[in-house]
Design an enzyme around this catalytic site. Structure first.
Site, short mmCIF file in Angstrom:
data_model
loop_
_atom_site.label_atom_id
_atom_site.label_comp_id
_atom_site.label_asym_id
_atom_site.label_seq_id
_atom_site.Cartn_x
_atom_site.Cartn_y
_atom_site.Cartn_z
N LYS A 65 0.58 4.31 8.58
CA LYS A 65 1.16 4.72 7.29
C LYS A 65 0.08 4.84 6.22
CE LYS A 65 2.47 1.61 4.62
NZ LYS A 65 1.96 0.77 3.50
N THR A 75 0.87 -1.18 0.00
CA THR A 75 0.00 0.00 0.00
C THR A 75 0.90 1.22 0.00
OG1 THR A 75 -1.72 -1.17 1.21
CG2 THR A 75 -1.84 1.23 1.19
N LYS A 123 -7.22 0.96 -2.79
CA LYS A 123 -6.81 0.49 -1.47
C LYS A 123 -6.99 1.58 -0.42
CE LYS A 123 -5.15 -2.03 1.83
NZ LYS A 123 -3.82 -2.62 1.87
#
Length: 293
Positions: A243, A100, A175
């Protein structure tokens, strides 16, 4: 034309990557691996994977290169660095980043790969350690249709819900949408369990009722039982979720969007990280709500 004899290079053998690479080995593909800590690849090596001493060496010998590393900086180094994939892979290679990461970085990798005659796809995944082990990950892909079609048999070893979402960067945008949806859902799951306890109910029995109703979600059915059992082992790390949410907030800002729910979730997870839970699973969020943990 890719076949079962096509060599797959796999970079990143963490909680999810190790299971994904294992499934490829079991499916009969020749797999070569590299990760910063060789010990993490020992299980795969015992299963038949071949170790390579560097990203460059792996890239030179692979027909397909799959990466699932930690952060965008890692992705950039692995792909765009002097000793990275694009500088060393063969023309005609397929490059698949399943980390990701930033949509803009996915576009840059795609463009640089195309200049070298390579095919790049951004293909982040969802499903955690459970989905990785069972080969049932959701795989969200950005890139060209032809490249997607050619690597689809490889994707099908690792996942079930596999969709080409659009051009380069589209997989990452998808995502991030996924992570935005999860972020506030995790808060709701934690609050629901704590509420059930405070009301004198058996939270496991409550889950039996509500997981199949309108509240149903992966977090509720898969992670809530872990919360109740006090199992905070990582299926997906707190630090990596932070993150992802940070990237999502930055991307949303670039699109002119306000995401208050996402902002709240990020604030809570950063608080959790400050309490020493960076390497715990995301279900550890309940520790902020339930003082019995």
């Amino acid at each position: 034309m890719l076949t079962k004899e096509s060599k797959i290079g796999f970079i990143g053998t963490g909680v999810m990557g190790s299971s994904m690479a294992s499934n490829l080995i079991q499916a009969g593909y020749p797999v070569v691996v590299f990760t910063r800590t060789k010990e993490k690849a020992q299980t795969l090596i015992k299963q038949g994977a071949t170790w390579k001493d560097s990203v460059a060496e792996l890239a030179q010998e692979s027909d397909v290169i799959i990466t699932i590393v930690g952060y965008p900086d890692d992705v950039e180094e692995v792909y765009l660095g002097r000793n990275g994939i694009i500088a060393n892979a063969k023309p005609g290679s397929y490059l698949i980043d399943m980390t990701t990461s930033k949509p803009s970085l996915a576009v840059e990798i795609y463009l640089q790969a195309k200049e070298k005659g390579m095919f790049a796809l951004d293909a982040p995944v969802s499903g955690g350690d459970i989905g990785a082990r069972s080969g049932k990950l959701a795989i969200m892909v950005g890139g060209e249709q032809e490249a997607f079609d050619n690597v689809l048999p490889i994707f099908e070893v690792m996942g079930q819900n596999i969709i080409l979402q659009g051009k380069a960067g589209a997989g990452q945008h998808t995502k991030l949408s996924n992570q935005i949806a999860i972020a506030t859902n995790m808060i709701g799951v934690c609050e629901a369990i704590v509420y059930a306890k405070k009301a004198g109910l058996d939270p496991s029995r409550v889950l039996d009722s509500i997981t199949t109703g309108a509240a149903g979600s992966f977090s509720l059915s898969k992670l809530a039982p872990r919360m109740i059992q006090g199992d905070f082992a990582p299926g997906f790390y707190v630090k990596h979720f932070i993150k992802d949410m940070t990237i999502a907030i930055e991307s949303a800002a670039e699109l002119g969007l306000s995401t208050p729910g996402l902002s709240l979730s990020l604030k809570l997870y950063k608080e959790l990280e400050e309490k020493g839970e960076a390497d715990s699973g995301t279900q550890a969020l309940i520790k902020l709500f339930d003082q019995t943990n």
